[in-house]
Enzyme design. Structure first.
Site, short mmCIF file in Angstrom:
data_model
loop_
_atom_site.label_atom_id
_atom_site.label_comp_id
_atom_site.label_asym_id
_atom_site.label_seq_id
_atom_site.Cartn_x
_atom_site.Cartn_y
_atom_site.Cartn_z
N GLY A 7 -39.53 5.24 -39.64
CA GLY A 7 -39.10 5.58 -38.29
C GLY A 7 -37.59 5.52 -38.21
N GLY A 9 -36.03 6.17 -35.24
CA GLY A 9 -35.81 6.24 -33.80
C GLY A 9 -34.78 5.19 -33.41
N GLY A 10 -34.88 4.71 -32.16
CA GLY A 10 -33.90 3.75 -31.65
C GLY A 10 -33.75 2.53 -32.56
N GLY A 12 -35.44 1.77 -35.78
CA GLY A 12 -35.32 2.03 -37.22
C GLY A 12 -33.99 2.68 -37.56
N ASN A 103 -42.66 -4.43 -30.87
CA ASN A 103 -42.95 -5.41 -29.84
C ASN A 103 -44.43 -5.76 -29.87
OD1 ASN A 103 -40.59 -6.18 -28.41
ND2 ASN A 103 -40.47 -4.13 -27.50
N LYS A 186 -41.16 -13.56 -27.34
CA LYS A 186 -40.76 -12.17 -27.05
C LYS A 186 -41.90 -11.43 -26.34
CE LYS A 186 -38.33 -8.31 -27.36
NZ LYS A 186 -38.04 -7.35 -28.38
N GLU A 269 -46.64 1.85 -24.78
CA GLU A 269 -47.32 0.78 -25.54
C GLU A 269 -48.08 -0.14 -24.58
OE1 GLU A 269 -44.60 0.13 -29.48
OE2 GLU A 269 -43.76 -0.70 -27.64
N1 LIG Z 1 -35.82 0.79 -28.44
C1 LIG Z 1 -35.61 -0.47 -28.13
O1 LIG Z 1 -34.60 -0.78 -27.49
C2 LIG Z 1 -36.54 -1.54 -28.60
C3 LIG Z 1 -37.77 -1.23 -29.17
N2 LIG Z 1 -38.57 -2.24 -29.64
C4 LIG Z 1 -39.85 -1.93 -30.28
O2 LIG Z 1 -39.59 -1.29 -31.52
C5 LIG Z 1 -40.63 -0.35 -31.83
C6 LIG Z 1 -39.99 1.01 -32.11
O3 LIG Z 1 -39.40 1.46 -30.91
P1 LIG Z 1 -38.30 2.62 -30.83
O4 LIG Z 1 -37.45 2.61 -32.03
O5 LIG Z 1 -37.68 2.52 -29.50
O6 LIG Z 1 -39.23 3.91 -30.86
P2 LIG Z 1 -38.77 5.43 -31.11
O7 LIG Z 1 -39.81 6.26 -30.48
O8 LIG Z 1 -37.35 5.61 -30.73
O9 LIG Z 1 -38.84 5.57 -32.69
C7 LIG Z 1 -40.04 5.48 -33.40
C8 LIG Z 1 -39.92 6.40 -34.57
O10 LIG Z 1 -41.06 6.18 -35.42
C9 LIG Z 1 -41.34 7.43 -35.99
N3 LIG Z 1 -42.69 7.50 -36.55
C10 LIG Z 1 -43.86 7.28 -35.92
N4 LIG Z 1 -44.89 7.45 -36.75
C11 LIG Z 1 -44.37 7.82 -37.94
C12 LIG Z 1 -44.93 8.17 -39.20
N5 LIG Z 1 -46.24 8.18 -39.41
N6 LIG Z 1 -44.10 8.49 -40.21
C13 LIG Z 1 -42.76 8.50 -40.02
N7 LIG Z 1 -42.16 8.18 -38.85
C14 LIG Z 1 -42.95 7.85 -37.82
C15 LIG Z 1 -41.15 8.41 -34.87
O11 LIG Z 1 -40.94 9.66 -35.46
P3 LIG Z 1 -41.12 11.08 -34.74
O12 LIG Z 1 -39.71 11.40 -34.31
O13 LIG Z 1 -41.62 11.95 -35.82
O14 LIG Z 1 -42.07 10.89 -33.60
C16 LIG Z 1 -39.93 7.85 -34.16
O15 LIG Z 1 -38.73 8.46 -34.61
C17 LIG Z 1 -41.57 -0.37 -30.62
O16 LIG Z 1 -42.65 -1.24 -30.85
C18 LIG Z 1 -40.69 -0.93 -29.49
O17 LIG Z 1 -41.44 -1.59 -28.48
C19 LIG Z 1 -38.18 -3.55 -29.64
C20 LIG Z 1 -36.98 -3.90 -29.08
C21 LIG Z 1 -36.10 -2.94 -28.46
C1 LIG Z 2 -37.17 -6.91 -23.82
C2 LIG Z 2 -36.42 -5.75 -24.39
C3 LIG Z 2 -35.54 -5.10 -23.36
C4 LIG Z 2 -35.39 -6.34 -25.40
O1 LIG Z 2 -35.40 -6.12 -26.69
C5 LIG Z 2 -37.41 -4.80 -25.03
O2 LIG Z 2 -37.79 -5.03 -26.14
C6 LIG Z 2 -38.02 -3.64 -24.32
O3 LIG Z 2 -37.79 -3.40 -23.14
O4 LIG Z 2 -38.81 -2.93 -24.99
#
Ligand SMILES: NC(=O)C1=CN([C@@H]2O[C@H](COP(=O)(O)OP(=O)(O)OC[C@H]3O[C@@H](n4cnc5c(N)ncnc54)[C@H](OP(=O)(O)O)[C@@H]3O)[C@@H](O)[C@H]2O)C=CC1
Ligand SMILES: CC(C)(CO)C(=O)C(=O)O
Length: 308
Positions: A7, A9-10, A12, A103, A186, A269
């Protein structure tokens, strides 16, 4: 250390990018859509801690890797976990540790079932990050931090090796000898924040400024903390005081990322966080009427979204 980050995204993209920037050997396992964007414009990070533009090494699901990986940083959303596990399976060899940053808690059971308990560390991250319109990583708020550790407690050679590899990167990292306690706290925070802001459809401050807003925020926290306590992980006093303040601050613009997911019409989620909190409470005889209302509210949103 050879890292596989699932991943970009935000989460990864931010933490994987910062590891690469610090000189670590990082490969991103991404799906074709994200790969096309990253090939075209690289991995860009915009952050108050400093911008970065990197050329990421990419691996697509089904492709073979050049060499085995030491650590997987798992950073997908919970609703993508099954596909993520299938994509990771060929790359998780002997000696490879999985460090999930999702999370919630329930993903640990699914990872254990797929890869064996011994491979799966505990982990969590703090950050507020999202993808911008051109696919750039935007670090919006909160000092980025990863906490990780052995779920059985104590430390280990692999935890120390991960800590040493993360130390030079531009985020805080902490090896915890009580990671399940950290994850429960958390989970308690997030279930309260997501339940509160999704049910009321407002920020912490917008809710706190209304009559009844502060008591309802406190009740969300009390419910989640009661489930954590009944599960054997009573939240520490310092955490409870800080979290109560965070959830009742009339000046706060904070919302849960789950509310932002709803506002952009995306999947959430909700089942993984709110549904799981309710299910754990029910199994332990702890009433969670507010979490139940919030879980139902998000489930109705999901059902209508799936019809569209
Ligand atoms: N963003 C935040 O501020 C925070 C997030 N979290 C937790 O972190 C986790 C990730 O969140 P976040 O980064 O925001 O999510 P995003 O949606 O920004 O990123 C997730 C990424 O995972 C990729 N992905 C999903 N399935 C696959 C797969 N099979 N193979 C390859 N890539 C894959 C998606 O790719 P694709 O583009 O192809 O869909 C996407 O780019 C969640 O559980 C969230 O609750 C925790 C703290 C803070
Ligand atoms: C609690 C917080 C803002 C901090 O990491 C978070 O994980 C979310 O909103 O998904």
């Amino acid at each position: 250390m050879r890292w596989l980050v699932l991943g970009a995204g935000g989460v990864g993209g931010y933490f994987g990018g910062r590891l690469q920037e610090a000189g670590e050997d990082v490969t991103f396992l991404v799906r074709p859509g994200r790969a096309a964007i990253l090939r075209r414009q690289g991995l860009s990070i915009e952050s108050p801690d400093g911008a970065a533009r990197l050329e990421p090494r990419l691996l697509l699901p089904g492709e073979a890797a050049a060499a085995p990986f030491d650590t997987v940083l798992l950073a997908c959303k919970a609703y993508d976990l099954d596909a993520a596990i299938a994509a990771l399976a060929p790359h998780v060899g002997p000696g490879c540790a999985i460090l999930p940053l999702l999370n919630g808690l329930i993903h640990l059971d699914r990872l254990d079932a797929a890869f064996g308990t011994g491979r799966v560390l505990g982990g969590l991250c703090q950050i507020s990050a999202t993808l911008g319109p051109s696919g750039e990583i935007r670090h919006l708020d909160l000092p980025p931090r990863i906490i990780f550790g052995e779920r059985a407690g104590g430390s280990s050679d692999r935890v120390q090796a991960i800590a040493a590899a993360m130390a030079p990167a531009r985020f805080k990292s902490e090896a915890s000898d009580n990671i399940l306690q950290d994850m429960w706290e958390k989970f308690t925070l997030l279930a309260s924040l997501a339940g509160l802001t999704c049910l009321m459809r407002g920020s912490v401050g917008e809710i706190a400024r209304q009559p009844g807003g502060v008591p309802v925020a406190r009740s969300f926290l009390r419910e989640s903390a009661a489930v954590a306590t009944a599960s054997g992980y009573p939240p520490r006093d310092r955490f409870l005081k800080a979290t109560e303040q965070r959830l009742t601050d009339p000046a706060s613009a904070v919302t849960a990322s789950m509310l932002r997911d709803i506002e952009r019409g995306g999947p959430t989620e909700g089942a993984h966080i709110l549904g799981d909190m309710v299910a754990r409470g029910r199994a332990l005889g702890v009433a969670t009427p507010l979490a139940e209302a919030a879980a139902c509210h998000v489930a109705v949103y999901e059902a209508k979204r799936n019809l569209d």
